[in-house]
Motif scaffolding. Structure first.
Motif, PDB file in Angstrom:
ATOM      1  N   PRO A  58       0.815  -1.214   0.000  1.00  0.00           N
ATOM      2  CA  PRO A  58       0.000   0.000   0.000  1.00  0.00           C
ATOM      3  C   PRO A  58       0.855   1.273   0.000  1.00  0.00           C
ATOM      4  CG  PRO A  58      -0.894  -1.581   1.550  1.00  0.00           C
ATOM      5  CD  PRO A  58       0.420  -2.133   1.079  1.00  0.00           C
ATOM      6  N   GLY A  59       1.991   1.239   0.675  1.00  0.00           N
ATOM      7  CA  GLY A  59       2.879   2.409   0.700  1.00  0.00           C
ATOM      8  C   GLY A  59       3.378   2.779  -0.687  1.00  0.00           C
ATOM      9  N   ASP A  60       3.671   1.780  -1.511  1.00  0.00           N
ATOM     10  CA  ASP A  60       4.095   2.045  -2.890  1.00  0.00           C
ATOM     11  C   ASP A  60       2.953   2.670  -3.686  1.00  0.00           C
ATOM     12  OD1 ASP A  60       6.551   0.942  -2.285  1.00  0.00           O
ATOM     13  OD2 ASP A  60       6.094  -1.000  -3.205  1.00  0.00           O
ATOM     14  N   ALA A  61       1.735   2.180  -3.468  1.00  0.00           N
ATOM     15  CA  ALA A  61       0.567   2.721  -4.168  1.00  0.00           C
ATOM     16  C   ALA A  61       0.332   4.174  -3.755  1.00  0.00           C
ATOM     17  CB  ALA A  61      -0.665   1.882  -3.875  1.00  0.00           C
ATOM     18  N   GLU A  62       0.496   4.458  -2.466  1.00  0.00           N
ATOM     19  CA  GLU A  62       0.319   5.825  -1.979  1.00  0.00           C
ATOM     20  C   GLU A  62       1.368   6.761  -2.583  1.00  0.00           C
ATOM     21  OE1 GLU A  62      -1.477   4.219   2.253  1.00  0.00           O
ATOM     22  OE2 GLU A  62       0.559   5.052   2.198  1.00  0.00           O
ATOM     23  N   TRP A  63       2.610   6.275  -2.705  1.00  0.00           N
ATOM     24  CA  TRP A  63       3.671   7.088  -3.302  1.00  0.00           C
ATOM     25  C   TRP A  63       3.402   7.321  -4.793  1.00  0.00           C
ATOM     26  CZ3 TRP A  63       6.719  10.576  -1.718  1.00  0.00           C
ATOM     27  CH2 TRP A  63       7.808  10.995  -2.483  1.00  0.00           C
ATOM     28  N   ARG A  66       0.736   9.948  -4.992  1.00  0.00           N
ATOM     29  CA  ARG A  66       1.273  11.279  -4.689  1.00  0.00           C
ATOM     30  C   ARG A  66       2.035  11.843  -5.880  1.00  0.00           C
ATOM     31  NH1 ARG A  66       2.277  14.325  -0.236  1.00  0.00           N
ATOM     32  NH2 ARG A  66       1.739  12.655   1.196  1.00  0.00           N
ATOM     33  N   LEU A  67       2.913  11.052  -6.471  1.00  0.00           N
ATOM     34  CA  LEU A  67       3.711  11.532  -7.600  1.00  0.00           C
ATOM     35  C   LEU A  67       2.836  11.876  -8.802  1.00  0.00           C
ATOM     36  CD1 LEU A  67       6.848   9.220  -7.434  1.00  0.00           C
ATOM     37  CD2 LEU A  67       6.595  11.577  -6.616  1.00  0.00           C
ATOM     38  N   ALA A  68       1.824  11.050  -9.066  1.00  0.00           N
ATOM     39  CA  ALA A  68       0.920  11.333 -10.182  1.00  0.00           C
ATOM     40  C   ALA A  68       0.099  12.593  -9.916  1.00  0.00           C
ATOM     41  CB  ALA A  68      -0.004  10.138 -10.433  1.00  0.00           C
ATOM     42  N   LEU A  69      -0.331  12.781  -8.682  1.00  0.00           N
ATOM     43  CA  LEU A  69      -1.077  13.975  -8.309  1.00  0.00           C
ATOM     44  C   LEU A  69      -0.202  15.220  -8.477  1.00  0.00           C
ATOM     45  CD1 LEU A  69      -3.793  14.945  -7.079  1.00  0.00           C
ATOM     46  CD2 LEU A  69      -2.729  14.697  -4.832  1.00  0.00           C
ATOM     47  N   GLU A  70       1.043  15.135  -8.019  1.00  0.00           N
ATOM     48  CA  GLU A  70       1.973  16.259  -8.160  1.00  0.00           C
ATOM     49  C   GLU A  70       2.236  16.583  -9.632  1.00  0.00           C
ATOM     50  OE1 GLU A  70       5.372  15.014  -5.885  1.00  0.00           O
ATOM     51  OE2 GLU A  70       4.386  15.468  -3.960  1.00  0.00           O
ATOM     52  N   ARG A  71       2.412  15.534 -10.433  1.00  0.00           N
ATOM     53  CA  ARG A  71       2.646  15.743 -11.875  1.00  0.00           C
ATOM     54  C   ARG A  71       1.454  16.434 -12.529  1.00  0.00           C
ATOM     55  NH1 ARG A  71       4.887  10.905 -12.095  1.00  0.00           N
ATOM     56  NH2 ARG A  71       2.959   9.884 -12.701  1.00  0.00           N
ATOM     57  N   ALA A 113      -8.293  11.850 -10.444  1.00  0.00           N
ATOM     58  CA  ALA A 113      -8.693  10.718 -11.297  1.00  0.00           C
ATOM     59  C   ALA A 113      -7.459  10.069 -11.918  1.00  0.00           C
ATOM     60  CB  ALA A 113      -9.658  11.181 -12.380  1.00  0.00           C
ATOM     61  N   LYS A 114      -6.532  10.891 -12.406  1.00  0.00           N
ATOM     62  CA  LYS A 114      -5.280  10.365 -12.980  1.00  0.00           C
ATOM     63  C   LYS A 114      -4.446   9.680 -11.902  1.00  0.00           C
ATOM     64  CE  LYS A 114      -5.043  13.970 -16.478  1.00  0.00           C
ATOM     65  NZ  LYS A 114      -4.356  15.213 -16.890  1.00  0.00           N
ATOM     66  N   ALA A 115      -4.378  10.308 -10.738  1.00  0.00           N
ATOM     67  CA  ALA A 115      -3.569   9.759  -9.648  1.00  0.00           C
ATOM     68  C   ALA A 115      -4.124   8.425  -9.152  1.00  0.00           C
ATOM     69  CB  ALA A 115      -3.491  10.766  -8.508  1.00  0.00           C
ATOM     70  N   ARG A 116      -5.451   8.291  -9.100  1.00  0.00           N
ATOM     71  CA  ARG A 116      -6.046   7.028  -8.664  1.00  0.00           C
ATOM     72  C   ARG A 116      -5.662   5.904  -9.612  1.00  0.00           C
ATOM     73  NH1 ARG A 116      -9.501   3.030  -8.505  1.00  0.00           N
ATOM     74  NH2 ARG A 116     -10.653   2.536  -6.629  1.00  0.00           N
ATOM     75  N   ALA A 117      -5.744   6.175 -10.909  1.00  0.00           N
ATOM     76  CA  ALA A 117      -5.383   5.149 -11.891  1.00  0.00           C
ATOM     77  C   ALA A 117      -3.926   4.730 -11.717  1.00  0.00           C
ATOM     78  CB  ALA A 117      -5.629   5.663 -13.312  1.00  0.00           C
ATOM     79  N   GLU A 118      -3.060   5.689 -11.512  1.00  0.00           N
ATOM     80  CA  GLU A 118      -1.636   5.380 -11.333  1.00  0.00           C
ATOM     81  C   GLU A 118      -1.374   4.695  -9.995  1.00  0.00           C
ATOM     82  OE1 GLU A 118       2.335   4.998 -12.235  1.00  0.00           O
ATOM     83  OE2 GLU A 118       0.659   5.510 -13.543  1.00  0.00           O
ATOM     84  N   GLY A 119      -2.038   5.153  -8.946  1.00  0.00           N
ATOM     85  CA  GLY A 119      -1.840   4.558  -7.625  1.00  0.00           C
ATOM     86  C   GLY A 119      -2.298   3.116  -7.558  1.00  0.00           C
TER      87      GLY A 119
END
Length: 159
Positions: A58-63, A66-71, A113-119
């Motif tokens: 889960p920690g990897d998914a959260e990271w 976060r990175l996708a949201l920041e991007r 929405a983008k970050a969820r898909a990536e996470g």
């Protein structure tokens, strides 16, 4: 390194935002790096309602989230402000928001929405899992008055 006030942190974030336009994180100086770290501490992201299976973290998914949201929001320094704008938009009617607040809230919706898909990439299918994103208040250091009022430490008599 001296402790900074909340105003100093936000001033550093603003300066870093202006300074980092078009630069990658490895080219940012120490002050800008501190502002990025401070901005990341203002937002908590946790994966909820997910039962991990072997090999999934889960920690990897959260990271990744976060990175996708920041991007999507054009950098880590924009995330706390976008979250505030979205929260304000939820608590207000459309006519109470400025055009910039409305645009930032819409950008937040698209970015999440983008970050969820990536996470969720690499995790087992879960239709109930979601990412909780919330503001975190910075912990203020104790004031001199609070320190004086603290009771003295009691000796441990049982050990």
């Amino acid at each position: 390194m001296k402790k900074r006030t909340r105003e100093e942190v936000f001033a550093a974030i603003g300066a870093a935002m202006a300074e980092t336009r078009g630069r990658t994180l490895d080219k940012i100086d120490h002050e800008a790096d501190a502002a990025v770290t401070a901005a990341r501490r203002l937002v908590s992201i946790t994966l909820q309602d997910y039962t991990p299976y072997p090999g999934a973290e889960p920690g990897d998914a959260e990271w990744r989230y976060r990175l996708a949201l920041e991007r999507a929001l054009h950098g880590p320094l924009a995330v706390p402000g976008a979250l505030r704008a979205f929260s304000l938009a939820q608590d207000s009617s459309a006519d109470e928001l400025t055009e910039s607040e409305r645009a930032l809230a819409e950008a937040w919706i698209s970015a999440t929405a983008k970050a969820r898909a990536e996470g969720m990439r690499g995790l087992a299918d879960s239709h109930t899992a979601w990412f909780e994103v919330r503001s975190v208040r910075p912990v203020a250091p104790p004031t001199a008055v609070a320190v004086k009022q603290m009771p003295p430490a009691q000796p441990d008599l049982f050990h």
